[in-house]
Write an enzyme that holds these catalytic residues in place. Structure first.
Site, PDB file in Angstrom:
ATOM      1  N   ASP A   1       0.747  -1.600  -0.454  1.00 36.04           N
ATOM      2  CA  ASP A   1      -0.183   0.318   0.067  1.00 36.04           C
ATOM      3  C   ASP A   1       0.984   1.362   0.634  1.00 36.04           C
ATOM      4  OD1 ASP A   1      -1.967   2.464   0.246  1.00 36.04           O
ATOM      5  OD2 ASP A   1      -2.307   1.600   2.646  1.00 36.04           O
TER       6      ASP A   1
ATOM      7  N   ASP B   1      -5.367 -10.815 -15.362  1.00 35.58           N
ATOM      8  CA  ASP B   1      -6.446 -11.853 -15.210  1.00 35.58           C
ATOM      9  C   ASP B   1      -7.211 -11.328 -15.917  1.00 35.58           C
ATOM     10  OD1 ASP B   1      -7.872 -13.482 -13.949  1.00 35.58           O
ATOM     11  OD2 ASP B   1      -5.910 -13.033 -12.217  1.00 35.58           O
TER      12      ASP B   1
ATOM     13  N   ASP C   1      -9.498 -16.144 -16.263  1.00 28.84           N
ATOM     14  CA  ASP C   1     -10.183 -17.292 -14.962  1.00 28.84           C
ATOM     15  C   ASP C   1     -11.154 -18.300 -15.006  1.00 28.84           C
ATOM     16  OD1 ASP C   1     -11.125 -16.382 -11.952  1.00 28.84           O
ATOM     17  OD2 ASP C   1     -12.587 -16.028 -13.238  1.00 28.84           O
TER      18      ASP C   1
ATOM     19  N   GLU D   1      -7.311 -20.972 -15.956  1.00 24.32           N
ATOM     20  CA  GLU D   1      -7.543 -21.581 -14.838  1.00 24.32           C
ATOM     21  C   GLU D   1      -8.713 -22.079 -14.977  1.00 24.32           C
ATOM     22  OE1 GLU D   1      -9.011 -20.602 -10.767  1.00 24.32           O
ATOM     23  OE2 GLU D   1     -10.002 -19.905 -11.993  1.00 24.32           O
TER      24      GLU D   1
ATOM     25  N   HIS E   1      -3.814 -17.048  -4.665  1.00 28.25           N
ATOM     26  CA  HIS E   1      -5.328 -16.365  -4.177  1.00 28.25           C
ATOM     27  C   HIS E   1      -6.180 -16.857  -3.672  1.00 28.25           C
ATOM     28  CE1 HIS E   1      -6.857 -15.965  -7.796  1.00 28.25           C
ATOM     29  NE2 HIS E   1      -7.313 -15.566  -7.437  1.00 28.25           N
ATOM     30  N   ASP E   2      -6.560 -17.904  -3.721  1.00 28.67           N
ATOM     31  CA  ASP E   2      -7.692 -18.560  -3.840  1.00 28.67           C
ATOM     32  C   ASP E   2      -7.474 -20.245  -2.864  1.00 28.67           C
ATOM     33  OD1 ASP E   2      -8.992 -17.843  -5.272  1.00 28.67           O
ATOM     34  OD2 ASP E   2      -9.261 -18.986  -6.909  1.00 28.67           O
TER      35      ASP E   2
HETATM   36  C1  NOJ Z   1     -11.598 -18.355  -9.933  1.00 32.50           C
HETATM   37  C2  NOJ Z   1     -10.820 -17.362  -8.772  1.00 32.50           C
HETATM   38  O1  NOJ Z   1      -9.464 -17.287  -8.573  1.00 32.50           O
HETATM   39  C3  NOJ Z   1     -11.449 -16.637  -7.661  1.00 32.50           C
HETATM   40  O2  NOJ Z   1     -10.678 -15.695  -6.967  1.00 32.50           O
HETATM   41  C4  NOJ Z   1     -12.641 -16.033  -8.155  1.00 32.50           C
HETATM   42  O3  NOJ Z   1     -13.712 -16.040  -6.741  1.00 32.50           O
HETATM   43  C5  NOJ Z   1     -13.487 -17.189  -9.622  1.00 32.50           C
HETATM   44  N1  NOJ Z   1     -13.090 -18.058  -9.997  1.00 32.50           N
HETATM   45  C6  NOJ Z   1     -14.736 -16.115  -9.445  1.00 32.50           C
HETATM   46  O4  NOJ Z   1     -14.116 -15.343 -10.154  1.00 32.50           O
END
Ligand code: NOJ
Length: 558
Positions: A21, A98, A199, A256, A329-330
């Site tokens: 930040d 993305d 995505d 993805e 990030h997931d």
């Molecule tokens: C996959 C992304 O990596 C995730 O963070 C997101 O919530 C879902 N797709 C929906 O866009």
């Protein structure tokens, strides 16, 4: 095998909200990224994947886009982004952005128009259906819990949302919509970006009729996934996208793809078919989940992991291309998940990095992985921010009356917020991430685990990653070599060979906290022993028979 720059690259993923930040509002931003580019250059990565920075109401932290051509105010301006592109290029690195086109935000102009009336020209940009017997059009569950349909009282129809109800799915059957997407992609590529991470791109084609799924005992909704993953027109759409957009630029693409298997991945990534360069599989990320999905915890069996990664290594070899990842990030932090985030944090983080980075494919590093950041355990659900986590808690504890302790155990292990606590830059307040109040709390272990410490300490995880990246640049065998698994039945050791021209690489890793005897199988021909890298002080030089220490990793070259 054909050589390409994206095969020889190492990618670093930035989740901008949690990166750095620069203006004290508690939210990472683009100028913050610019300030830290030298840190990434020094690490040695050459591609940056930037998670969404487009205008968004942030129902899902930017994965719900309301304008593809604008930058979210919290992150900065389009001028900042252009400067970021220039600064990345000035350092000899590339930027991939993305691309979120399975859905938009419900605040996107297209959806605002679409919901006005059934005959609005934008109506068909989304997927609308009348109700069935006063209920939703089908029984699909949203990936974030609850029904995948939302009723719109004004037009008396439901729209499909495979994620939150603020993320309506786009209708790819509509050629006008597809043309708009391709135009937008060209607009970004013309700005100078170097490719896309796409995505849930294998969700864009749905089986016509949107048939009901099978509801599991005890559940209200069914997974509709077999009717929207790798759907009937997906390859046609990607080939069209390739023809209309990708073929006109020298770009890198990664899709993805939850639910993709090796056979499908061959189709997506075989260059002759002109679709994508590589995909993100989820198979190795689901080996510690039971039949009820990610929250249904199950310990990892190393033999399952080896079997799975081997299937991908062998399956795509010479046909398509693998992406290699432990984190994003997931996903929870890998050192807490497959390693040991206590006593052996440093050793196990290095071991996991070795195991992944010596494979064939393009490796991805997620911010904080290079310093061994760990999962978070917030005492209160109030401290969590992720929509998927909060929905789960509401569904299970508040509505479903399940024991909060048990649900919290799943959240501690799998919540996406594990990956989203701010990057720990130093031992200053708020881990040096912000001078303000961070949007999500920092992990209290930042006093010991932070980038400043890691850069200063030559034995740190950061320097180990640097070395792995340098080795990849130096030895084509690491990029292009064939793969052969050793000791498939072993429960603690993951060992494999890479073979390229007249060279061989031997990778030996211990996934346990015990001392484990290693013995090279007698039928493996491997003679000289040039140690390329290891995560311990070496006091022996026997590559074929020795005791592996807890989480030890060694790589030999002949
Ligand atoms: C996959 C992304 O990596 C995730 O963070 C997101 O919530 C879902 N797709 C929906 O866009």
């Amino acid at each position: 095998m054909q050589k390409n720059w994206w095969k020889e690259s190492v990618v670093y993923q930035i989740y901008p909200r949690s990166f750095f930040d620069s203006n004290g509002d508690g939210i990472g931003d683009i100028r913050g990224i610019i300030k830290k580019l030298d840190y990434l250059k020094y690490l040695g990565v050459n591609v940056i994947w930037l998670s969404p920075v487009y205008e968004s109401p942030n129902d899902d932290n930017g994965y719900d886009i309301s304008n593809y051509h604008k930058i979210m105010d919290e992150f900065g301006t389009m001028d900042d982004l252009v400067e970021l592109i220039n600064e990345i290029h000035a350092r000899g690195m590339k930027l991939i952005m993305d691309l979120v086109v399975n859905h938009t935000s419900d605040e996107h102009e297209w959806f605002q128009q679409a919901r006005k009336s059934k005959d609005n020209p934008y109506r068909d940009y989304y997927i609308w259906r009348p109700g069935k017997d006063g209920k939703e059009p089908n029984n699909w569950r949203s990936n974030f819990g609850g029904s995948a349909w939302e009723y719109d009282p004004d037009t008396d129809e439901y729209y499909l949302h495979l994620f939150s109800k603020k993320q309506p799915d786009l209708n790819w059957e509509n050629p006008k919509l597809r043309e708009e997407i391709y135009k937008m992609m060209r607009w970004w590529l013309d700005k100078g970006i170097d490719g896309f991470r796409m995505d849930v791109i294998n969700f864009i084609s749905k089986v016509p009729g949107l048939p009901d799924g099978k509801i599991k005992p005890g559940e209200t909704y069914a997974s509709g996934s077999k009717f929207y993953r790798n759907g009937p027109r997906i390859h046609e759409y990607l080939q069209e996208m390739h023809e209309q957009v990708l073929s006109k630029y020298d770009v890198m693409t990664v899709g993805e793809m939850p639910g993709v298997d090796v056979e499908e991945a061959k189709k997506y990534t075989n260059p002759e078919r002109k679709e994508l360069n590589m995909v993100f599989t989820f198979e190795h990320m689901s080996l510690d989940s039971g039949p009820y999905g990610k929250w249904d915890l199950k310990p990892l069996m190393l033999t399952d992991l080896k079997e799975n990664l081997t299937k991908w290594q062998k399956g795509l070899n010479g046909i398509g291309w693998n992406s290699l990842y432990w984190n994003n990030h997931d996903q929870p932090r890998i050192v807490s998940r497959f390693g040991d985030d206590g006593k052996y944090r440093v050793e196990s983080a290095k071991m996991l990095a070795t195991c992944l980075h010596m494979l064939q494919g393009t490796p991805y590093i997620y911010q904080g992985e290079e310093i061994g950041m760990t999962n978070i355990r917030f005492d209160s659900i109030e401290d969590y921010r992720d929509i998927e986590t909060l929905n789960l808690y509401r569904e299970k504890v508040i509505v479903g009356n399940e024991e909060p302790e048990q649900v919290m155990e799943s959240i501690y292990a799998k919540s996406r917020d594990n990956a989203r606590t701010p990057l720990q830059w130093s031992d200053n307040p708020q881990a040096g991430f912000t001078t303000g109040e961070p949007w999500i709390k920092v992990n209290p272990n930042y006093k010991e685990i932070n980038a400043k410490q890691s850069v200063e300490d030559p034995n740190s995880i950061y320097h180990y990653y640097r070395k792995l990246i340098q080795l990849r640049k130096q030895y084509p065998i690491i990029v292009y070599g064939d793969y052969q698994l050793l000791l498939p039945e072993h429960e603690q050791i993951f060992a494999y060979l890479r073979i390229y021209q007249d060279q061989k690489l031997l990778v030996i890793t211990n996934f346990s906290e015990d001392n484990i005897p290693f013995e090279l199988p007698v039928d493996v021909e491997f003679s000289a022993n040039d140690l390329l890298i290891s995560n311990y002080e070496m006091n022996d030089n026997n590559f074929n028979k020795f005791i592996l220490r807890p989480y030890e990793a060694r790589v030999y070259l002949v």
